[in-house]
Design a protein around this motif. Structure first.
Motif, PDB file in Angstrom:
ATOM      1  N   ARG C  25     -18.992   4.087  -7.192  1.00 45.33           N
ATOM      2  CA  ARG C  25     -18.669   3.144  -8.277  1.00 45.33           C
ATOM      3  C   ARG C  25     -19.589   3.364  -9.477  1.00 45.33           C
ATOM      4  N   ALA C  26     -20.875   3.540  -9.206  1.00 45.43           N
ATOM      5  CA  ALA C  26     -21.820   3.693 -10.313  1.00 45.43           C
ATOM      6  C   ALA C  26     -21.553   4.983 -11.080  1.00 45.43           C
ATOM      7  N   ARG C  29     -18.310   4.344 -13.159  1.00 44.52           N
ATOM      8  CA  ARG C  29     -18.510   3.401 -14.261  1.00 44.52           C
ATOM      9  C   ARG C  29     -19.410   4.004 -15.340  1.00 44.52           C
ATOM     10  N   ALA C  30     -20.463   4.721 -14.911  1.00 43.50           N
ATOM     11  CA  ALA C  30     -21.350   5.333 -15.896  1.00 43.50           C
ATOM     12  C   ALA C  30     -20.580   6.388 -16.693  1.00 43.50           C
ATOM     13  N   ALA C  58     -13.015   3.262 -14.429  1.00 46.50           N
ATOM     14  CA  ALA C  58     -13.777   2.050 -14.139  1.00 46.50           C
ATOM     15  C   ALA C  58     -13.020   1.115 -13.195  1.00 46.50           C
ATOM     16  N   ARG C  62     -12.956  -0.741  -8.410  1.00 43.80           N
ATOM     17  CA  ARG C  62     -13.032  -2.195  -8.390  1.00 43.80           C
ATOM     18  C   ARG C  62     -13.293  -2.713  -6.969  1.00 43.80           C
ATOM     19  N   ILE C  65     -18.070  -2.172  -4.268  1.00 45.88           N
ATOM     20  CA  ILE C  65     -19.529  -2.215  -4.146  1.00 45.88           C
ATOM     21  C   ILE C  65     -19.965  -2.834  -2.819  1.00 45.88           C
ATOM     22  N   SER C 274     -26.841   2.048  -7.284  1.00 49.56           N
ATOM     23  CA  SER C 274     -26.445   1.862  -8.687  1.00 49.56           C
ATOM     24  C   SER C 274     -27.434   2.543  -9.618  1.00 49.56           C
TER      25      SER C 274
ATOM     26  N   VAL D 187     -26.989  -7.216 -10.031  1.00 46.48           N
ATOM     27  CA  VAL D 187     -26.582  -5.813  -9.934  1.00 46.48           C
ATOM     28  C   VAL D 187     -25.965  -5.545  -8.568  1.00 46.48           C
ATOM     29  N   GLY D 188     -26.575  -6.099  -7.521  1.00 40.82           N
ATOM     30  CA  GLY D 188     -26.086  -5.876  -6.160  1.00 40.82           C
ATOM     31  C   GLY D 188     -24.707  -6.458  -5.933  1.00 40.82           C
ATOM     32  N   ILE D 322     -28.653  -1.146 -16.543  1.00 37.24           N
ATOM     33  CA  ILE D 322     -27.764  -0.717 -15.458  1.00 37.24           C
ATOM     34  C   ILE D 322     -26.579  -1.679 -15.352  1.00 37.24           C
ATOM     35  N   ILE D 325     -24.046  -1.160 -18.076  1.00 37.43           N
ATOM     36  CA  ILE D 325     -23.264   0.064 -17.874  1.00 37.43           C
ATOM     37  C   ILE D 325     -22.221  -0.120 -16.782  1.00 37.43           C
ATOM     38  N   LEU D 326     -22.646  -0.796 -15.683  1.00 33.82           N
ATOM     39  CA  LEU D 326     -21.757  -0.878 -14.514  1.00 33.82           C
ATOM     40  C   LEU D 326     -20.689  -1.951 -14.642  1.00 33.82           C
ATOM     41  N   VAL D 328     -18.682  -2.203 -17.101  1.00 34.22           N
ATOM     42  CA  VAL D 328     -17.630  -1.779 -18.048  1.00 34.22           C
ATOM     43  C   VAL D 328     -16.273  -2.048 -17.430  1.00 34.22           C
TER      44      VAL D 328
END
Lengths: 328, 328, 328, 328
Positions: C25-26, C29-30, C58, C62, C65, C274, D187-188, D322, D325-326, D328
């Motif tokens: 995912r990271a 998305r990045a 992106a 979905r 995570i 991430s 973030v997690g 982070i 960015i994630l 998005v």
């Protein structure tokens, strides 16, 4: 004679509950097993009105049995409460050649389904999916068991810190009209008091009980409060009231909120959902309609909607007594 | 006329199960509520024989409702199978002025209790505590629900890696004589096949089913195997057999083992234990004896030991059918 | 001058670990954030050879995570060990216009990546994803923390029943070459003994320690055994050996197995994945290549592959000492 | 020359955190290992003032490694802030022949300990136990990792229902002065926005970001809000503000509250507590004093109290980046 069922539609409606995905999976797989086409409508009745749907097969429900929420999404539809809205929905079903609907939801879902079915002559079967367990015609609704475990797990954590700091916690749990969650999770978590709408304990008796509890050597306490409790104060007001009257107690409040609706369903909810939905599909194929399926005395049975809907699924008062005895 | 009950003894026996502590707590608290003395014997019948016990009150069971295992420990006693052993136990009860016993355990525990009660005229009440759910006279035994969640949680994790690597897993779960855990956890975990002692699928049909499953597009599979399965091969031999016959499948084995007996009990097991044990104390105080308490049709009821013991708590074959339908 | 990066490929390889999906995912998305195209190859190097891939954006990552396993699947590829295989992979990357690869996996994955990059002049960056934590260049690998929690949770459950029945359990955990999981989970679970490949305790000292433990009043014990332990006996033989020499102990064995690879990743593994993968994308865009990213002293840093690969990530012997002290 | 240490006292102070019991156990066991007497004071400094303590040995901390809360209880003591109160505490320590103290708690605990030690010449060592992670001198405090997992687990559940109903949730997490929990759990959990005191996003940018998120195809969103956030509105006011400005969004609020302080500690917190407390005992025996122990770059090190106390444990701004960015 009942017409042949070639396509079955399925949707989830009302507040979502863990196990709804297991239920959707069971409908899709049972349809596949019996060579019936399966269509999933999004956002309950609203998706039927807006003709928002997808075709489902055995593979499209892969790995969802363990997921919380509902892949078909859920909603409450104001438009479906109008004859106009229901007519649109019926026309969309006809266009998509849907012969019958399986409705996964609670009391409100079933009431809407009954009217819809009668107005437009479309067979429907209700599957009880709600964390509130407030439906006659079944001992357990899908999601109730998982919600109980979520609540008890949260209270266990709060108990840790309550004990460490000698605190009294008021913990509000879900249940707008029914105290099932509060009562069962309260007994399961070993709560000192449980406040439910079905039984008004009264503020005086609550205070008295908390004082007795303190005298008996308990330094911390948990009071589980049903959100629909009718003691006349909300959970924050209750906490203030007790703080005023027991100034030596350090009182805190937690409102558990929507986490109670989510999470991976328990084994119980998954097997319940699986059994109910296979039965729902089979009943439709057998020409049955306008019933809800439920678990009674450990068996899957169909109940007439009117019996399922009537509000006689009364709370188990025995549990209040158990709670009193065990919080000595 | 039944003699007055002033002291009640309690013990846990046989394989331990989650919720036994909740049961002990409920006995101790109910005794406290009714002003009856409560004594806990360690290691089941063996502690009765060795006179190894402690006095319990409402505070001594503080915060154990959420704990797995049993604070009174459990054991199987060979000595209690002899008349000599049972006589020693009876004498110890007399010395400690124990008027009645509550026996928390399974089938074997109840059989021993029945003989003991008849030989020495001591009222006993059985409370079904075992993860195996193999007792007539109750829909659910204490610990069964928690064990199912433990198994399903483990299989969910294994499913993650099975899917990532396109593997076939054979997972052995507990159940020496009964397939309850295998059947319910298998449906709950969405297993492709479930092998239980009550129904011999046969190796040919297993292979055929796995091949069909692969053809239908499944790249990974889970087969849940009951430890007491009678297919004639243990789980490792099964894996070898399938590897030989389906060389393109990467086959692995996990034996879940004793973690199934532990862990914090689910809300269901805690409330079940609480309700059953309050009832057990109340029945003794009402002069009842030599029955087991159980949950039937959502109500707590007493069943004559002979009916409770008879092995007619047959497996729910409906679930095998459900499993077949849902693994399409 | 480094060529401009317009498309980044990503894959997961080797044994899967919880958090690989958070890593994927990271990356996706990045890439989206920096307007770079992202392509996911299935089953590691094998998918690169077979040109088996999907485009990712992106939205296509979905809600993954929180999911165990890897949506890109993982595998070990024999073909990639040949120059022929690597050439096929390079040609496929060229066809798909992939300018650089992010490789999520362990030691073996990185070694293959280094050769591939040198042979075909394709920039690669390694992200450490393995439950074994056996990679220099990072304090923690993705999945290690989750695996530790899974193991400790399982041992807590086994401890419940071990205590109830006064038993000694040998519990085998993963780690073919490294004792990280055994050592840390053993301390976390309060194990009485921990057997790891890096330190041969010897059978005599094991027996002696267990006897001392029993004398000190412990009635139950947990011994955590690393699957790669070099004591010369597997876990079942160990159990037999101890049973022979300590006949009064009731000894049992549990092999935890593949459940250690699955499950929803912990917060630590999700944030680690991430952070590492955003950095990996940014490094590629900055013209960096042929390094692995890692967490050292709480900061994300890049390490030359050769340093990352060398086997100097030695076990923390301090923990063995801690374990000795705490099991008094 | 430092006097010989024959008795070590231990206490827990401030807000409790998961792993405090593992820390107490490690102190008691290390004392036992080194033949030093161990005394536990209840309710932190208050118990030292009231001379409320118990003697502890290796067996008295049996099976507490997995338990949340603290068996020594915790409290904040106003009296200890007075010279009078600290004098009473010192006299009690003298009477009980306590030669040194290990203080498990946060910033406030350490500040009090430093003054106390200087006034009364009693060696103390601080062990960082708080869920807030806001202590310089250690990368991680005991309880922080567990709290993160508790928060992420709760948000995962809320995400289920948020997705099903296309809702926007504001979720308040703990952290009066520091945004560590919010930032890392955000973030997690894959939150769309994270609001922390260290960085004022501003209401306009929040709205803008939520609108962009919606345009990009997200139908549900999670905003994690630190309780100490300085955006000028509490979480309910924030929700109202967004509802007014984005009327098409169905906005809900959950305040996670005290469940974040409880629960069985993660493996990370258990091993961290074990390592820190063995080191604390050993440092005292080596004549060291008035330092805190911490984990820096994966090693246990002692830091002068003044360095440990200074508020330079600044938040990791990289994580905010982070998160941007994630999402998005």
């Amino acid at each position: 004679m009942a017409k042949q069922i070639r396509t079955i539609g399925v949707m989830t409606s009302g507040g979502d509950s863990p196990g709804m995905n297991a239920a959707i999976r069971a409908v899709a797989r049972a349809c596949s097993y019996y060579n019936v086409k399966c269509i999933g409508f999004y956002r309950g009745y609203q998706g039927m009105i807006e003709n928002d749907y997808c075709e489902m097969n055995a593979r499209s429900v892969r790995n969802i049995i363990s997921a919380g929420g509902t892949i078909l999404k859920s909603a409450r539809s104001e438009e479906f409460k109008t004859a106009e809205g229901r007519k649109k929905a019926a026309e969309n079903l006809k266009k998509a050649e849907v012969d019958a609907m399986i409705l996964i939801g609670g009391d409100g879902t079933f009431k809407g389904g009954k009217i819809f079915s009668e107005e437009h002559d479309i067979p429907v079967i209700g599957v009880p999916g709600t964390i509130d367990n407030d439906i006659a015609g079944t001992n357990f609704t899908i999601g109730y068991d998982t919600a109980l475990n979520t609540v008890v797990d949260a209270i266990d954590k709060i108990r840790d810190t309550a004990s460490s700091h000698d605190r009294l916690f008021f913990i509000e749990v879900m249940g707008r009209d029914a105290g099932f969650i509060a009562l069962n999770s309260g007994v399961g978590a070993g709560a000192e008091e449980i406040l439910i709408p079905e039984e008004d304990l009264g503020l005086d008796r609550l205070l008295e009980s908390l004082k007795r509890s303190k005298r008996s050597g308990k330094s911390s306490s948990i009071v589980v409060v049903c959100e629909g409790d009718k003691i006349g104060k909300n959970v924050y007001e209750l906490a203030d009231y007790v703080t005023e009257n027991m100034p030596d107690y350090d009182v805190r409040v937690t409102v558990l909120g929507h986490m109670q609706r989510g999470g991976s369903p328990s084994c119980f909810d998954r097997t319940l959902a699986s059994r109910l939905c296979v039965k729902a599909v089979e009943l439709l194929l057998d020409g049955e309609q306008n019933v809800m399926v439920g678990l009674l005395n450990n068996k899957i049975v169909a109940t007439d909607f009117d019996n399922g809907l009537k509000e006689d699924h009364s709370i188990n008062k025995e549990l209040l007594r158990i709670s009193d005895i065990l919080s000595v």
